[in-house]
Design a protein around this motif. Sequence first.
Motif, PDB file in Angstrom:
ATOM      1  N   TYR A  80      -7.663 -12.144  -1.450  1.00 32.97           N
ATOM      2  CA  TYR A  80      -6.403 -12.418  -0.759  1.00 32.97           C
ATOM      3  C   TYR A  80      -6.619 -12.584   0.743  1.00 32.97           C
ATOM      4  CZ  TYR A  80      -3.338 -11.861  -4.763  1.00 32.97           C
ATOM      5  OH  TYR A  80      -2.687 -12.062  -5.950  1.00 32.97           O
ATOM      6  N   LYS A  81      -7.473 -11.744   1.318  1.00 31.45           N
ATOM      7  CA  LYS A  81      -7.732 -11.856   2.764  1.00 31.45           C
ATOM      8  C   LYS A  81      -8.476 -13.141   3.109  1.00 31.45           C
ATOM      9  CE  LYS A  81      -7.713  -6.875   3.713  1.00 31.45           C
ATOM     10  NZ  LYS A  81      -8.532  -5.677   3.950  1.00 31.45           N
ATOM     11  N   GLY A  82      -9.327 -13.597   2.183  1.00 31.10           N
ATOM     12  CA  GLY A  82     -10.103 -14.824   2.429  1.00 31.10           C
ATOM     13  C   GLY A  82      -9.291 -16.088   2.242  1.00 31.10           C
ATOM     14  N   LEU A  83      -8.261 -16.049   1.389  1.00 36.17           N
ATOM     15  CA  LEU A  83      -7.499 -17.260   1.068  1.00 36.17           C
ATOM     16  C   LEU A  83      -6.160 -17.348   1.793  1.00 36.17           C
ATOM     17  CD1 LEU A  83      -8.080 -17.476  -2.807  1.00 36.17           C
ATOM     18  CD2 LEU A  83      -9.251 -18.752  -1.016  1.00 36.17           C
ATOM     19  N   PHE A  84      -5.580 -16.202   2.149  1.00 33.11           N
ATOM     20  CA  PHE A  84      -4.231 -16.212   2.730  1.00 33.11           C
ATOM     21  C   PHE A  84      -4.161 -15.335   3.978  1.00 33.11           C
ATOM     22  CE2 PHE A  84      -3.805 -16.329  -1.981  1.00 33.11           C
ATOM     23  CZ  PHE A  84      -3.416 -17.650  -2.100  1.00 33.11           C
ATOM     24  N   GLN A  85      -3.018 -15.427   4.649  1.00 33.14           N
ATOM     25  CA  GLN A  85      -2.764 -14.554   5.800  1.00 33.14           C
ATOM     26  C   GLN A  85      -2.117 -13.267   5.279  1.00 33.14           C
ATOM     27  OE1 GLN A  85      -0.422 -16.660   8.710  1.00 33.14           O
ATOM     28  NE2 GLN A  85      -2.266 -17.323   9.799  1.00 33.14           N
ATOM     29  N   VAL A  86      -2.832 -12.152   5.441  1.00 38.04           N
ATOM     30  CA  VAL A  86      -2.345 -10.856   4.965  1.00 38.04           C
ATOM     31  C   VAL A  86      -1.791 -10.088   6.164  1.00 38.04           C
ATOM     32  CG1 VAL A  86      -2.986  -8.673   3.869  1.00 38.04           C
ATOM     33  CG2 VAL A  86      -3.999 -10.818   3.069  1.00 38.04           C
ATOM     34  N   ALA A  87      -0.568  -9.570   6.001  1.00 40.09           N
ATOM     35  CA  ALA A  87       0.065  -8.801   7.092  1.00 40.09           C
ATOM     36  C   ALA A  87       0.736  -7.565   6.509  1.00 40.09           C
ATOM     37  CB  ALA A  87       1.086  -9.665   7.815  1.00 40.09           C
ATOM     38  N   GLU A  88       0.771  -6.500   7.320  1.00 42.72           N
ATOM     39  CA  GLU A  88       1.447  -5.271   6.873  1.00 42.72           C
ATOM     40  C   GLU A  88       2.917  -5.365   7.274  1.00 42.72           C
ATOM     41  OE1 GLU A  88       1.158  -0.586   7.809  1.00 42.72           O
ATOM     42  OE2 GLU A  88      -0.749  -1.568   7.315  1.00 42.72           O
ATOM     43  N   GLU A  89       3.796  -5.344   6.249  1.00 43.51           N
ATOM     44  CA  GLU A  89       5.223  -5.521   6.503  1.00 43.51           C
ATOM     45  C   GLU A  89       6.031  -4.470   5.755  1.00 43.51           C
ATOM     46  OE1 GLU A  89       6.299  -9.448   5.369  1.00 43.51           O
ATOM     47  OE2 GLU A  89       4.970 -10.430   6.841  1.00 43.51           O
ATOM     48  N   ALA A  90       7.293  -4.355   6.144  1.00 39.78           N
ATOM     49  CA  ALA A  90       8.213  -3.447   5.447  1.00 39.78           C
ATOM     50  C   ALA A  90       8.494  -3.982   4.052  1.00 39.78           C
ATOM     51  CB  ALA A  90       9.510  -3.314   6.242  1.00 39.78           C
ATOM     52  N   LEU A  91       8.659  -3.089   3.113  1.00 36.62           N
ATOM     53  CA  LEU A  91       8.905  -3.475   1.726  1.00 36.62           C
ATOM     54  C   LEU A  91      10.156  -4.332   1.584  1.00 36.62           C
ATOM     55  CD1 LEU A  91       8.171  -0.283  -0.389  1.00 36.62           C
ATOM     56  CD2 LEU A  91       7.245  -2.558  -0.812  1.00 36.62           C
ATOM     57  N   ARG A  92      10.010  -5.469   0.873  1.00 40.15           N
ATOM     58  CA  ARG A  92      11.191  -6.263   0.521  1.00 40.15           C
ATOM     59  C   ARG A  92      10.882  -7.070  -0.739  1.00 40.15           C
ATOM     60  NH1 ARG A  92       9.294  -9.309   4.998  1.00 40.15           N
ATOM     61  NH2 ARG A  92       8.815 -11.458   4.388  1.00 40.15           N
ATOM     62  N   LEU A  93      11.878  -7.524  -1.401  1.00 33.89           N
ATOM     63  CA  LEU A  93      11.720  -8.216  -2.675  1.00 33.89           C
ATOM     64  C   LEU A  93      10.966  -9.541  -2.499  1.00 33.89           C
ATOM     65  CD1 LEU A  93      15.281  -7.703  -4.222  1.00 33.89           C
ATOM     66  CD2 LEU A  93      13.208  -6.425  -4.725  1.00 33.89           C
ATOM     67  N   GLY A  94      10.129  -9.865  -3.511  1.00 34.89           N
ATOM     68  CA  GLY A  94       9.426 -11.156  -3.517  1.00 34.89           C
ATOM     69  C   GLY A  94       8.059 -11.138  -2.869  1.00 34.89           C
ATOM     70  N   GLN A  95       7.718 -10.086  -2.145  1.00 35.94           N
ATOM     71  CA  GLN A  95       6.389 -10.013  -1.509  1.00 35.94           C
ATOM     72  C   GLN A  95       5.298  -9.923  -2.581  1.00 35.94           C
ATOM     73  OE1 GLN A  95       7.230  -6.477   0.782  1.00 35.94           O
ATOM     74  NE2 GLN A  95       7.096  -7.591   2.723  1.00 35.94           N
ATOM     75  N   VAL A  96       4.094 -10.428  -2.210  1.00 35.35           N
ATOM     76  CA  VAL A  96       2.940 -10.327  -3.111  1.00 35.35           C
ATOM     77  C   VAL A  96       2.008  -9.254  -2.566  1.00 35.35           C
ATOM     78  CG1 VAL A  96       0.976 -11.546  -4.107  1.00 35.35           C
ATOM     79  CG2 VAL A  96       3.129 -12.757  -3.741  1.00 35.35           C
ATOM     80  N   VAL A  97       1.713  -8.263  -3.373  1.00 34.31           N
ATOM     81  CA  VAL A  97       0.835  -7.157  -2.950  1.00 34.31           C
ATOM     82  C   VAL A  97      -0.582  -7.711  -2.748  1.00 34.31           C
ATOM     83  CG1 VAL A  97      -0.108  -4.902  -3.573  1.00 34.31           C
ATOM     84  CG2 VAL A  97       2.227  -5.510  -4.253  1.00 34.31           C
ATOM     85  N   ALA A  98      -1.164  -7.471  -1.557  1.00 28.13           N
ATOM     86  CA  ALA A  98      -2.489  -8.013  -1.236  1.00 28.13           C
ATOM     87  C   ALA A  98      -3.594  -6.973  -1.346  1.00 28.13           C
ATOM     88  CB  ALA A  98      -2.486  -8.608   0.167  1.00 28.13           C
ATOM     89  N   THR A  99      -3.273  -5.706  -1.164  1.00 23.67           N
ATOM     90  CA  THR A  99      -4.275  -4.639  -1.304  1.00 23.67           C
ATOM     91  C   THR A  99      -3.719  -3.557  -2.221  1.00 23.67           C
ATOM     92  OG1 THR A  99      -3.438  -3.497   0.651  1.00 23.67           O
ATOM     93  CG2 THR A  99      -5.270  -5.014   1.001  1.00 23.67           C
ATOM     94  N   LYS A 100      -4.610  -2.842  -2.839  1.00 24.85           N
ATOM     95  CA  LYS A 100      -4.227  -1.799  -3.793  1.00 24.85           C
ATOM     96  C   LYS A 100      -3.386  -0.727  -3.089  1.00 24.85           C
ATOM     97  CE  LYS A 100      -7.609  -0.944  -6.570  1.00 24.85           C
ATOM     98  NZ  LYS A 100      -8.895  -0.363  -7.037  1.00 24.85           N
ATOM     99  N   VAL A 101      -2.244  -0.385  -3.693  1.00 20.99           N
ATOM    100  CA  VAL A 101      -1.386   0.678  -3.156  1.00 20.99           C
ATOM    101  C   VAL A 101      -1.652   1.942  -3.975  1.00 20.99           C
ATOM    102  CG1 VAL A 101       0.976   1.407  -2.648  1.00 20.99           C
ATOM    103  CG2 VAL A 101       0.379  -1.030  -2.536  1.00 20.99           C
ATOM    104  N   THR A 102      -2.161   2.989  -3.322  1.00 19.72           N
ATOM    105  CA  THR A 102      -2.558   4.207  -4.029  1.00 19.72           C
ATOM    106  C   THR A 102      -1.826   5.422  -3.492  1.00 19.72           C
ATOM    107  OG1 THR A 102      -4.409   4.496  -2.505  1.00 19.72           O
ATOM    108  CG2 THR A 102      -4.874   3.337  -4.567  1.00 19.72           C
ATOM    109  N   GLY A 103      -1.798   6.464  -4.327  1.00 19.54           N
ATOM    110  CA  GLY A 103      -1.183   7.719  -3.936  1.00 19.54           C
ATOM    111  C   GLY A 103      -2.178   8.647  -3.275  1.00 19.54           C
ATOM    112  N   PRO A 104      -1.760   9.861  -2.913  1.00 23.17           N
ATOM    113  CA  PRO A 104      -2.642  10.808  -2.214  1.00 23.17           C
ATOM    114  C   PRO A 104      -3.845  11.248  -3.039  1.00 23.17           C
ATOM    115  CG  PRO A 104      -0.552  11.850  -2.835  1.00 23.17           C
ATOM    116  CD  PRO A 104      -0.395  10.399  -3.089  1.00 23.17           C
ATOM    117  N   GLU A 105      -3.745  11.212  -4.362  1.00 27.80           N
ATOM    118  CA  GLU A 105      -4.850  11.627  -5.227  1.00 27.80           C
ATOM    119  C   GLU A 105      -5.571  10.437  -5.859  1.00 27.80           C
ATOM    120  OE1 GLU A 105      -3.433  14.470  -8.043  1.00 27.80           O
ATOM    121  OE2 GLU A 105      -2.677  15.840  -6.503  1.00 27.80           O
ATOM    122  N   GLY A 106      -5.330   9.251  -5.329  1.00 27.24           N
ATOM    123  CA  GLY A 106      -6.047   8.066  -5.799  1.00 27.24           C
ATOM    124  C   GLY A 106      -5.377   7.332  -6.941  1.00 27.24           C
TER     125      GLY A 106
END
Length: 463
Positions: free
Chosen positions: A209-235
């Motif tokens: 995703y980082k190599g093909l598109f522009q990845v930015a950290e944004e506030a959650l909203r509908l329709g966004q495509v997750v670019a990096t794995k979202v994990t909890g405190p215990e993995g």
Amino acid sequence: MKMVKKDFSKLGTFFEIPNLLSIQVDSFREFLQYDTPSEMRKNEELQAIFKEVFPVEDTHKKFTLEFVSYTLGNAKYTPEEAIQKGVTYSVPLKVNFRLIRRGGKDPSKVTDVIEDEVFLCELPFMTLHGTFIINGVERVIVSQLHRSPGLYFSREEGECSVLLVPLRGAWFEVVVDKHNNLVVLLDRNRRISAATFLRAIGFSDEDIYKGLFQVAEEALRLGQVVATKVTGPEGEIYARPGEIVTEGLREFLLSKGIKRIACVSPNEIGVSIVNNTILADKTTSEEEAVKKIYYRLRSMTPHSIEVAKNLIVGMLFDERRFNLGKVGRFKLNQRLGKNVLLTETALRREDILGILRLLLNFVERQFPADDVDHLANRRVKRVGELLEDQFRYALMQLGQNIKERAAFIDEGQLNPQEMINTRVVFSAIMKFFTQSQLCQFMEQTNPLTELTHKRRISALGPG
């Protein structure tokens, strides 16, 4: 007495008539570099082939045979004498080799170094008129018109594809199929998911995703495509790359205290294709992807992960097996907007992502398909390049033959003269001069037909 030329033109001549045989003579001179001292030769043409094949090492690493330099001797006959006697006008090619022997208690310790000059073959030599005399008959090597190395985009039967043609090696193709999935074809053979392939060569989903598109950290909203794995405190994994933020996912992440994520805009070109490809891929690790591709190519499970990885990586990133050439690198630089040195003829991993990015733009009709028959996509291989291909084939055979012969020679008697079978090279070179479609009997109707024949371009021959 010097001949005086009289010019009858009214306006006079403003330029010198060029040497019309330079297409033959200059190419042959560049191939052999015979007018350059051995220590000053460029790492090109014949010099580069020797450096590519040598050093040759046996399986037990008891000896190494290195290339030092080559020299060309004097011809036994003049071209006129060769025609009269019905022999080949040639010069002896002699090569200096250095044999390094190891042994004793310490296998890495050098016990002996032998440097010797070996007569390799009688090499047919070009006359001043751009011809070769083979068995008393004048022959001409015709320049070949072939498909230029580079990228070719095409659109047919609802599929969009990009084909990477190297100077030497297997063709590499990426296709966007009817189901909007990215598929890779290695050597135009088996279809493999592009996500599996990218994972096998070391890219994670985040890297894609980082190599093909522009990845930015944004506030959650509908329709966004997750670019990096979202994990909890215990993995624990809350969201995988490629997932689209729905109402349910948004509420779930907010309940876990996650308000911002690294994401890609759904309006980016090709993002839906990449999402489909990544989410459809079942592999989860590099090792699993490597094994899957190996099984697809060989229809068997690999003995070890190293064997499988060497096969896949070697097909594209080993310069000996996959070489773009200077022209291929130049064309790739033009397409990708890069400024990589032309001497870097091996394919790089970053190039793969650049090719995928271009393909996604092509799917959205950002630029037209290529016409493979257009002369801009063709190039001329002159006599030097054609001979280079033959020498590479002959020396590769010689390298294999050296390993086999060394196994049957007593270690104490190992020397360059004993190890090298000169017939392997001579027979391969003479086969080209006597049987190739591009090496033809010279037309001798009149001087003009001779000149035309030497400057002719043909689409015959391999490639």
